[in-house]
Structures are given as C-alpha cells and as structure tokens.
Design an enzyme around this catalytic site. Structure first.
Site, PDB file in Angstrom:
ATOM      1  N   HIS A 116       0.781  -1.055   0.128  1.00 12.40           N
ATOM      2  CA  HIS A 116       0.095   0.179   0.018  1.00 12.40           C
ATOM      3  C   HIS A 116       0.668   1.221   0.058  1.00 12.40           C
ATOM      4  O   HIS A 116       0.266   2.356  -0.057  1.00 12.40           O
ATOM      5  CB  HIS A 116      -0.783   0.011   1.137  1.00 12.40           C
ATOM      6  CG  HIS A 116      -0.226   0.194   2.541  1.00 12.40           C
ATOM      7  ND1 HIS A 116      -0.059  -0.585   3.270  1.00 12.40           N
ATOM      8  CD2 HIS A 116      -0.004   1.408   3.062  1.00 12.40           C
ATOM      9  CE1 HIS A 116       0.387  -0.203   4.681  1.00 12.40           C
ATOM     10  NE2 HIS A 116       0.590   1.157   4.444  1.00 12.40           N
ATOM     11  N   ASP A 146       0.163  -7.679   1.343  1.00  9.00           N
ATOM     12  CA  ASP A 146       0.627  -6.354   1.599  1.00  9.00           C
ATOM     13  C   ASP A 146       2.222  -6.435   1.673  1.00  9.00           C
ATOM     14  O   ASP A 146       2.782  -5.512   2.322  1.00  9.00           O
ATOM     15  CB  ASP A 146      -0.044  -5.526   2.838  1.00  9.00           C
ATOM     16  CG  ASP A 146       0.110  -4.046   2.744  1.00  9.00           C
ATOM     17  OD1 ASP A 146       0.243  -3.374   1.762  1.00  9.00           O
ATOM     18  OD2 ASP A 146       0.105  -3.488   3.982  1.00  9.00           O
ATOM     19  N   SER A 219       4.414   2.637   7.862  1.00 10.02           N
ATOM     20  CA  SER A 219       4.208   1.430   7.081  1.00 10.02           C
ATOM     21  C   SER A 219       5.441   0.907   6.163  1.00 10.02           C
ATOM     22  O   SER A 219       6.002   1.771   5.409  1.00 10.02           O
ATOM     23  CB  SER A 219       3.141   1.842   6.088  1.00 10.02           C
ATOM     24  OG  SER A 219       1.873   2.148   6.770  1.00 10.02           O
TER      25      SER A 219
END
Length: 476
Positions: A116, A146, A219
């Site tokens: 992402h 992911d 992230s």
C-alpha cells in the site's frame, strides 16, 4: 539515637538506590541496535502522474495517510508540503509526500516495503540514510499479504539482518524504525502483544501484534528483536484518531521473505487453496456438533469442484487440525492452507456427525479473484409453517442451479418466534437443520417438528450466496 536514625535512613537510601539500579539494568539499551540497523532503513516516496483532487482550502494536496487526523495535526504536517505546479491541461499532478518506509535486504539493492506504500505509483524514490536518492524499480507486489519488493541500483549497500519471526515470544521487546509523518529514522519500542492475529480481509497473514508506536509513514518499515534482526514489516494500526493507540500489526518475516522470493523468481505469488467457506466454532455450535469445547474451523460451504469437494470434505465438518497442527481458532486454517504449495497434500482431522475422521486433500492454487456463489430469489409456492416461526417454499430448479444446491428451502415470511429472534430474513435459504440436510419443505417441517428443547440446535443458512451456521434453543 540520632546516629541510629541516620544509619537507618542511609541504609534505606542505599537499598532504594540499589533497587533503582537493578530496575534500570533490566531495561534494554537500544543504542547499539539503532546505530547498526539504521543505515539499512530507507524512506520511500512516490509520485502519481494523475490529476489531483483539490481540497477546499487553497489547493493543498490530499494525503491519504493524513486522512482522519485532527485538523490541527493536518495543518501542521501539510504546511511543509510544497505546492505542485499545474499540468499543461490546467489540472494538478499528484505528488505524494514521503510517508512510507522500507529496508534493504541485500547488498545489491533489493528493498522490502508494504504494497500500500507504493500502490498505483508511477515513480518510486528511495532515500537512503545519507540523504542520497535513488529511483526504484518495482519487482513485484502481493496485495494479499501487503508486501512489495523493490530494486535500486547499488553495490555494497547496508543491509538488515533477518530473524526468525516464528521464534518470537509474547512479551518480548521489539523496536521499529521508520518515517512517521515524514520524520526520518524515528525509533519506537514496545513488546510483542500477541502472535498469529487475523485481521478483517487479511486471511493469509498471521500478524504480529505489538504495542510499538506506529503511525502513518511507519508502514513498510522493519520491526527488530533485541538481537538486531528484522522479524516483521510494520503494516497496520487500529485507530479511531488516525494515530497510534497501542495496537500495531506487523507482517512476520517468514511470510514476507517467502513472498519476496516468489516475486523475485516469478513476479507473482502462489498460495494454497482449499475451496471452503469456514466460520468460528462458538460454545453453542460446539454443543450442537458434539464437541467437548469450542475449537476448529466449521465448514459452512464447500465450493463445487474445489480441492475440498474432491477430497471428501462436507458441509458441517469441523476441521480440528491440518498436517498435525491444531486449529484452535477458525482463522488458523487460512494461514496454514495459504502457506502450502499448490499440488501438495494435506492431512485433515475432522469431526463429522460426532465422530473423528482423517481425510487427505490435494491442495489447489488460490484463484486470482475470490470465487463467490450468487444468490437468487424467485417465486415459489408456500409449503410450510412451523414451530420456528417461518414460512418456507421449495427452491426452483433455476435457484438450485444458481446456488449449486441439491436441496434446501427459501424463507418467504418470518413470523414472531425463534426465527425472528435469531435474525432470519425472507430470502434466506436453509440447507441444514439440526445436522440434517434439508432437501424439501416436507423434510424441513419434519425436522423442525422434532427439534429438541433447551439444547443448542444448529442451522445452516445461505444469505446472498454466503453460507454460515447459526445456533438457537427452543424453550419448553
């Protein structure tokens, strides 16, 4: 006497000081770990050459990672975002702020991050710890886990040391390095809160849950153990405010490296597939299926032609283990199945009609897109009313074909009674009642008439093509 008081006071001071020193000695020192690992942690920025939506406040860019933050925080972070020149067509080109992280896993420039972080990017820039910037090539992505693998040009680049996530223990200290809100190489620490967590819509990753402070921009960054080894990729947070609230989730490195190796070799990821829809076994379902305690994965639906159907699995089976590994929660099963290679064999232990059975299934390949059974409603003739408080009708041939059913009844009306209390609706299809297959409205009426009282009874219901078991009790 004064000298005695002074002696006691001094002794207490020494004891308290000693306790403080002992407590301090028990706390970890992260300084060497950070010095060693930081050079291999990178900042990732992306650019998308698409017209940007204008915000209501003077044309500032909309940054997805800042969505949901309190206005004061948004204003603070957006003040540093440069205005982007207008494109020749009069619109603006979107240029995402540097809010992603990653880490170098090989000296020749392979970088791991989250899918992402780089999704839909036209340009990916990796900034190293010495502030130099390199264009990155996307090797491959795996949205289901992911994970994304990038490649930058370089030689003798600093790399992280990889650890074994399966050896992590709950309560163990861990540390994260990343770029929350664009603040490069921020360090936060905490402990492992849980392992093997399943999150909504994330069936194939047994997440590591920590209380390490993770915010937007962390992230894709690494999660380290005290030995300085990367044991996870920081991926998600649960929050109501848009920021850290004590629930952070990381992708185990065992999962991430398996994905990376497949992306490097084939450009895509293959996962095992069983071809079933499962649900949790609660106390009432355990009682209705004759289990000693709630455990396992209840098979609510078997997809026609899938590996489970070919291997003899049936609706109502409770899968207790796969290849000797116990399935305590239903979410354990997708993790185990997804880790198997298509074409491999899996030994299942199941409970069927109160007896244990062993089955061997040939694992298939997970389809690119989910397989769904479409529900279909049609007319039909009312045939029965009963103790449950429902009126049902036979399924038409067209409905049976669309739902891939041999039998079952569709609810036409829900009256006052048990059915209304457990949430049944018109259009729901009942295929099993009290562990018995329902092939007609007549069979349904007979089974409903003989239901036991004050004991958990299971019912399998299809709603919009999705099957699940529910339980209820009939009072005296």
């Amino acid at each position: 006497m004064p000298s005695l008081k002074l002696y006691v006071t001094s002794l207490l001071a020494v004891l308290l000081c000693g306790q403080a020193l002992v407590a301090q000695a028990q706390l970890p020192d992260f300084t060497e770990l950070v010095e060693e690992a930081s050079p291999a942690v990178v900042n990732i920025s992306t650019r998308q050459k698409l017209p940007e939506r204008m915000s209501s406040g003077g044309g500032a860019l909309s940054i997805p990672d800042l969505e949901g933050l309190p206005p004061a925080f948004r204003e603070f972070f957006e003040r540093s975002i440069p205005q982007v020149p207008r494109a020749p067509g009069g619109g603006r080109q979107r240029e995402a702020q540097s809010l992603g992280s990653g880490f170098i896993i090989s000296a020749d420039g392979y970088v791991l991050t989250n899918n992402h972080v780089i999704a839909d990017a036209d340009e990916i820039v990796v900034r190293l710890s010495d502030r130099s910037e390199l264009q990155a090539t996307l090797v491959g992505t795996d949205p289901r886990s992911d994970v994304a693998l990038l490649k930058i040009d370089g030689k003798d680049l600093p790399t992280v040391r990889l650890g074994k996530s399966e050896e992590l223990k709950v309560g163990e200290w861990v540390l994260a390095i990343g770029s929350p809100f664009g603040f490069d190489h921020s360090v936060t620490a905490g402990i492992v809160s849980a392992k093997g967590r399943s999150l909504p819509n994330e069936s194939y990753v047994p997440f590591i849950q920590t209380d390490v402070a993770i915010n937007p921009g962390n992230s894709g960054g690494p999660l380290f153990n005290l030995d300085g080894e990367v044991v996870g990729i920081n991926s998600q947070i649960f929050t109501r405010s848009g920021g850290f609230m004590g629930l952070s989730f990381a992708i185990p490195m065992s999962v991430a490296m398996d994905v990376a190796e497949q992306l490097k070799a084939d450009g895509k990821v293959s996962r095992g597939w069983l071809g079933v829809v499962i649900q949790e076994v609660n106390k009432d379902l355990a009682e209705s299926f004759g289990l000693d305690k709630p455990a396992g994965a209840l098979v609510a639906q078997v997809l026609d032609g899938g590996p489970a159907a070919k291997g003899g699995l049936r609706v109502g089976d409770v899968i207790l283990s796969m290849n000797g590994k116990p399935i305590v929660m239903s979410a354990d099963l997708p993790h185990l199945v997804g880790a198997l290679k298509p074409g491999s064999k899996a030994n299942l232990e199941v409970v069927r009609e109160g007896s244990r059975k062993s089955l061997q299934v040939l694992i298939g390949a997970l389809p690119e897109e989910g397989v769904e059974l479409a529900g279909m409603e049609g007319p039909g003739v009312e045939r029965s009313s009963n103790r449950l408080g429902v009126k049902v009708a036979e399924l038409t041939g067209e409905q049976k074909k669309a739902l891939d059913l041999q039998g079952g009844v569709v609810i036409k009306e829900v009256l006052d009674g048990p059915a209304a209390m457990i949430g049944l609706r018109p259009g729901d299809v009942i295929t099993h009642l009290n562990n018995q297959a329902i092939d007609s409205a007549k069979t349904f009426a007979q089974v409903a008439q003989s239901l036991p009282k004050n004991r958990s009874v299971s019912m399998r219901v299809l709603r919009q093509g999705r099957a699940s078991f529910i339980t209820f009790k009939l009072a005296e």
